[in-house]
Design a protein around this motif. Structure first.
Motif, PDB file in Angstrom:
ATOM      1  N   LEU A 248       0.973  -1.298   0.047  1.00 41.36           N
ATOM      2  CA  LEU A 248       0.065  -0.012  -0.164  1.00 41.36           C
ATOM      3  C   LEU A 248       0.848   1.155  -0.075  1.00 41.36           C
ATOM      4  O   LEU A 248       1.678   1.515   0.801  1.00 41.36           O
ATOM      5  CB  LEU A 248      -0.986   0.072   1.231  1.00 41.36           C
ATOM      6  CG  LEU A 248      -1.777   1.378   1.214  1.00 41.36           C
ATOM      7  CD1 LEU A 248      -2.793   1.337   0.191  1.00 41.36           C
ATOM      8  CD2 LEU A 248      -2.528   1.007   2.675  1.00 41.36           C
ATOM      9  N   PHE A 249       0.881   2.085  -0.858  1.00 42.09           N
ATOM     10  CA  PHE A 249       1.549   3.468  -0.974  1.00 42.09           C
ATOM     11  C   PHE A 249       0.628   4.554  -0.647  1.00 42.09           C
ATOM     12  O   PHE A 249      -0.576   4.636  -1.137  1.00 42.09           O
ATOM     13  CB  PHE A 249       2.022   3.506  -2.506  1.00 42.09           C
ATOM     14  CG  PHE A 249       3.040   2.452  -2.912  1.00 42.09           C
ATOM     15  CD1 PHE A 249       4.284   2.683  -2.869  1.00 42.09           C
ATOM     16  CD2 PHE A 249       2.617   1.271  -3.594  1.00 42.09           C
ATOM     17  CE1 PHE A 249       5.297   1.715  -3.086  1.00 42.09           C
ATOM     18  CE2 PHE A 249       3.510   0.329  -4.044  1.00 42.09           C
ATOM     19  CZ  PHE A 249       4.876   0.609  -3.788  1.00 42.09           C
ATOM     20  N   ASP A 250       1.292   5.578  -0.003  1.00 43.93           N
ATOM     21  CA  ASP A 250       0.644   6.816   0.439  1.00 43.93           C
ATOM     22  C   ASP A 250      -0.561   6.890   0.755  1.00 43.93           C
ATOM     23  O   ASP A 250      -1.616   7.294   0.042  1.00 43.93           O
ATOM     24  CB  ASP A 250       1.203   7.700  -0.837  1.00 43.93           C
ATOM     25  CG  ASP A 250       2.536   8.256  -0.768  1.00 43.93           C
ATOM     26  OD1 ASP A 250       3.383   7.916   0.000  1.00 43.93           O
ATOM     27  OD2 ASP A 250       2.707   9.298  -1.680  1.00 43.93           O
ATOM     28  N   PRO A 251      -0.883   6.204   1.744  1.00 41.52           N
ATOM     29  CA  PRO A 251      -2.335   6.009   2.262  1.00 41.52           C
ATOM     30  C   PRO A 251      -2.591   7.361   2.993  1.00 41.52           C
ATOM     31  O   PRO A 251      -2.384   7.621   4.042  1.00 41.52           O
ATOM     32  CB  PRO A 251      -2.489   4.867   3.363  1.00 41.52           C
ATOM     33  CG  PRO A 251      -1.334   4.871   3.741  1.00 41.52           C
ATOM     34  CD  PRO A 251      -0.237   5.120   2.789  1.00 41.52           C
ATOM     35  N   GLY A 252      -3.697   8.195   2.125  1.00 43.83           N
ATOM     36  CA  GLY A 252      -4.044   9.438   2.778  1.00 43.83           C
ATOM     37  C   GLY A 252      -5.444   9.125   3.670  1.00 43.83           C
ATOM     38  O   GLY A 252      -6.009   8.085   3.796  1.00 43.83           O
ATOM     39  N   GLU A 253      -6.114  10.270   4.115  1.00 42.93           N
ATOM     40  CA  GLU A 253      -7.292  10.217   5.006  1.00 42.93           C
ATOM     41  C   GLU A 253      -8.229   9.592   3.962  1.00 42.93           C
ATOM     42  O   GLU A 253      -8.485   9.836   2.924  1.00 42.93           O
ATOM     43  CB  GLU A 253      -7.625  11.462   5.406  1.00 42.93           C
ATOM     44  CG  GLU A 253      -8.960  11.489   6.291  1.00 42.93           C
ATOM     45  CD  GLU A 253      -9.234  13.167   6.617  1.00 42.93           C
ATOM     46  OE1 GLU A 253     -10.300  13.309   7.526  1.00 42.93           O
ATOM     47  OE2 GLU A 253      -8.255  13.996   6.354  1.00 42.93           O
TER      48      GLU A 253
END
Length: 310
Positions: free
Chosen positions: A35-40
Motif C-alpha cells: 500500500l503506497f501513500d495512504p491518505g485520509e
C-alpha cells in the motif's frame, strides 16, 4: 503467476474533492500487497474497492505530508479487526520516521508495526525483498525530504515448448534444467529465451529531477504525480510538483510502457486535460508510452511480461 495490478484508492492532490479521495494506491504483486501513500479516508476506499487488508504486508510512504500518510491509523485498525495479532512493515524516508511511528502509536491497533526509515540518497537504496522482487528507493525534490519507489523483478527465462519436446525434456526435468542450467547435454539457453523482469515505479510529490527518470527507467507500470497543467508551470515549480507535460516527458524518456497519472490539483475538475498534455509530450518524443488518467477505484493491470530484450 498471481495477478499483478494497481488498485487506485484516491487521486486527489492535497485536498479531496467530490470525486477524488485523498491519495492511496495498492499494488497486488504475486500474492502480496503493498500500500503506497495512504491518505485520509483510504480505509473506506479499500472497502469500496474490495481490497482485503490481510494481504497488505508493507505500507510505503513517500514523505510526511499528511495527505500521503494520514490514513495509516485507519488502515492499521482495519488490519487489527480483520486479522488480530498480524504484523506489517511501515516504510518511509528517514525524515518521516518519527511522524510514522507516532501515527502507529495513535492507531493503538492490535498490529505489530515495524517502522523503517530509508536514507534519502541520490542513488537507489535497497529497501526490501517483496515476493522475490527488489524494492528500492531514491530521493526526490520536494519541500520536505521525499523518496520514490521502484519494485523490480529479477530477469528470468521463458521455455519454448517445441524446443523442450525436441530435446525430450518434460515434467520434473524442466525444473531440474532450470535449476542446474544443463541436463543430458541440453543447455537452458537451447530451449528458452531471456525474459526481462517486470518493473513497477511509484513517484509522488517532486519537481522535475533526474531521479524521476531513473526510478521510472524501463517500468512496465509507473504511477506519477502531475499536480498541475503546463499553463501553471510556475505554480508547479514554486510548490515542488510536476506538470502533466513534465510527467509525460519523463515517462517517455524512461521508456515506461503504461503511465498512470495521479495526484491532481482541485483546480482541474476534469483530469483528462492533464492526460492530453501528457500524451502530447509522449508523442513529441515519438515514444510508445500509454497514458492512463487514474480515477478513484480504477484497477490498472501491470502489462504482460515482455519477451527478449527491452
Amino acid at each position: 503467476m498471481a495477478s499483478r495490478e494497481l488498485v487506485v484508492l484516491g487521486t486527489a492532490g492535497q485536498t479531496p474533492t467530490r470525486t477524488r479521495n485523498h491519495n492511496g494506491y495498492l499494488l497486488r504483486w504475486d500474492g502480496t500487497c503493498v500500500l503506497f501513500d495512504p491518505g485520509e479516508g483510504v480505509q473506506r476506499q479499500m472497502v469500496l474497492a474490495g481490497v482485503a487488508s490481510p494481504r497488505v504486508e508493507r505500507i510505503c510512504v513517500t514523505h510526511r505530508h499528511n495527505d500521503h500518510c494520514m490514513g495509516v491509523p485507519g488502515v492499521l485498525n482495519r488490519m487489527a479487526l480483520d486479522v488480530p495479532g498480524r504484523s506489517v512493515v511501515l516504510t518511509g524516508p528517514q525524515d518521516a520516521f518519527e511522524h510514522l511511528r507516532l501515527l502507529a502509536v495513535v492507531a493503538a491497533a492490535g498490529v505489530e508495526v515495524t517502522v523503517e526509515g530509508v536514507p534519502e540518497r541520490d542513488e537507489r537504496v535497497e529497501v526490501a525483498d517483496v515476493a522475490g522482487s527488489r524494492l528500492s528507493a531514491r530521493r526526490l525534490d520536494h519541500r520536505v525530504p521525499a523518496i520514490g519507489y521502484r519494485l523490480e523483478e529479477p530477469p528470468g527465462r521463458t521455455f519454448r515448448a517445441d524446443a523442450l519436446a525436441a530435446a525430450g525434456i518434460a515434467g520434473p526435468d524442466v525444473g531440474r534444467l532450470q535449476r542446474e542450467g544443463e541436463l543430458r547435454g541440453v543447455r537452458l539457453e537451447d530451449v528458452s529465451d531471456p525474459r526481462p523482469g517486470q518493473v513497477f515505479a511509484f513517484v509522488m510529490d517532486t519537481r522535475d529531477h533526474p531521479a524521476v527518470v531513473d526510478l521510472l527507467s524501463g517500468a512496465d507500470l509507473a504511477v506519477l504525480e502531475c499536480t498541475y497543467a503546463d499553463r501553471d508551470a510556475e505554480l508547479a515549480r514554486t510548490h515542488f510538483h510536476l506538470t502533466a507535460r513534465q510527467a509525460g516527458l519523463a515517462a517517455a524518456r524512461a521508456g515506461v510502457r503504461t503511465l498512470a497519472l495521479a495526484h491532481f490539483s482541485q483546480r482541474y475538475p476534469d483530469a483528462e486535460e492533464l492526460g492530453e498534455e501528457a500524451r502530447a509530450a509522449v508523442a513529441e518524443l515519438g515514444a510508445a508510452t500509454r497514458v492512463h488518467v487514474a480515477a478513484d477505484l480504477d484497477v490498472v493491470p501491470v502489462p504482460p511480461r515482455r519477451q527478449g530484450g527491452r
